[in-house]
Design a protein around this motif. Sequence first.
Motif, mmCIF file in Angstrom:
data_model
loop_
_atom_site.group_PDB
_atom_site.id
_atom_site.type_symbol
_atom_site.label_atom_id
_atom_site.label_comp_id
_atom_site.label_asym_id
_atom_site.label_seq_id
_atom_site.Cartn_x
_atom_site.Cartn_y
_atom_site.Cartn_z
ATOM 1 N N GLY A 1 0.809 -1.207 0.000
ATOM 2 C CA GLY A 1 0.000 0.000 0.000
ATOM 3 C C GLY A 1 0.837 1.250 0.000
ATOM 4 O O GLY A 1 0.323 2.337 -0.217
ATOM 5 N N ARG A 13 -7.695 7.093 -0.198
ATOM 6 C CA ARG A 13 -8.610 6.405 -1.130
ATOM 7 C C ARG A 13 -9.138 5.112 -0.522
ATOM 8 O O ARG A 13 -10.315 4.773 -0.688
ATOM 9 N N GLN A 14 -8.279 4.379 0.189
ATOM 10 C CA GLN A 14 -8.741 3.148 0.833
ATOM 11 C C GLN A 14 -9.770 3.447 1.914
ATOM 12 O O GLN A 14 -10.781 2.743 2.041
ATOM 13 N N THR A 15 -9.531 4.489 2.695
ATOM 14 C CA THR A 15 -10.470 4.846 3.762
ATOM 15 C C THR A 15 -11.787 5.328 3.191
ATOM 16 O O THR A 15 -12.848 5.160 3.804
ATOM 17 N N ARG A 35 -2.180 2.757 8.942
ATOM 18 C CA ARG A 35 -3.422 2.294 8.308
ATOM 19 C C ARG A 35 -4.390 1.753 9.355
ATOM 20 O O ARG A 35 -5.596 2.028 9.298
ATOM 21 N N TYR A 56 -8.120 3.277 10.007
ATOM 22 C CA TYR A 56 -9.333 2.463 9.883
ATOM 23 C C TYR A 56 -10.127 2.462 11.186
ATOM 24 O O TYR A 56 -11.369 2.531 11.176
ATOM 25 N N ILE A 95 -11.573 -5.013 2.041
ATOM 26 C CA ILE A 95 -10.711 -3.956 1.497
ATOM 27 C C ILE A 95 -9.241 -4.283 1.739
ATOM 28 O O ILE A 95 -8.393 -4.065 0.867
ATOM 29 N N GLY A 103 -8.484 -5.140 -1.720
ATOM 30 C CA GLY A 103 -8.147 -3.788 -2.125
ATOM 31 C C GLY A 103 -6.690 -3.451 -1.913
ATOM 32 O O GLY A 103 -5.971 -3.077 -2.841
ATOM 33 N N VAL A 104 -6.219 -3.611 -0.673
ATOM 34 C CA VAL A 104 -4.822 -3.300 -0.358
ATOM 35 C C VAL A 104 -3.896 -4.369 -0.878
ATOM 36 O O VAL A 104 -2.786 -4.085 -1.343
ATOM 37 N N ALA A 123 -11.331 3.603 -6.219
ATOM 38 C CA ALA A 123 -10.537 4.448 -5.326
ATOM 39 C C ALA A 123 -9.755 5.495 -6.099
ATOM 40 O O ALA A 123 -9.596 6.631 -5.650
#
Length: 293
Positions: free
Chosen positions: A15, A49-51, A90, A94, A139, A143-144, A194
Amino acid sequence: MCRSIYVYVLFRTKGCPVTKSQIGEQPTALTPAQTFDALYAFCAPALVRQTYLLTGRRELAREAVERAFQLAWQRWPEVAQDRDPGGWVRAMAYEYALSPWHSFRPRYRHPEPPPADPADHALLSALLKLPPSYRRTLILYDGVGLDLPETAAETEASTPATAGRLTRARAEVAALVPELADPAALHRRLLELASKEHLRAAKPPTVRTVGERRNVFWTRAAIAFTVTIISATTLTLRTAPTHYEPPIAPAQAVRGVPPAGVMGPLSREELVLRAKLHRETSSGPERLVPAAR
């Protein structure tokens, strides 16, 4: 320690990619502020973007990432020595983003405008319908790009429980968006969603400055609270009584007691006895001897 080795070891985290071309070759010593700024520059854009995928709120995503980095700057000696500083930040972002207390804040009571693309809107709506723990697991994994043990460690769950959450999350997303039943397609669409949102975080010096000000504020507040408690305790000790004084009961009327009788006139025998007592002395040996009748 030279800059190339230090930055490579510090930012070797998923990430937050770092390529050799991004790392200088000149062995120069880095200050804590420089290392923090480098971590922020590499990790903050992707983390925002992930959050956003985690919360569906752009402003909350920026706020969560900035608060996480402010906390990291306050604990920088600890974070800098962590084997995965990006993962540490991270996890804090989160946790802050998923806090249920945000629903009580006026600025977050109403939903934000959805993405313009209908496909993106459908994917984001499917993500937000998942329970927070399932959404976070999906995610992190799809995602990550964390593996299953890393995802389990970051979500503080066992590996079998994490695998179950991931399976159920994928199934629920696939039920709402059938074309994302393939994990590879889901991974690609998460990255695309994202990247389409133009989310920007504050500059690193601003984050450090705000974090330092907040730290100073809470330190002063703690000192003021401590002084207040000490002052109140001292005042209590000086004004408190040194012995117990029982309270005085309020006066109450007593009922049921017969009234005192009024003394009437003396009888003849009582008058004779009173005269006799008046004639005799009140002390002397003759009072110790019974009088003969």
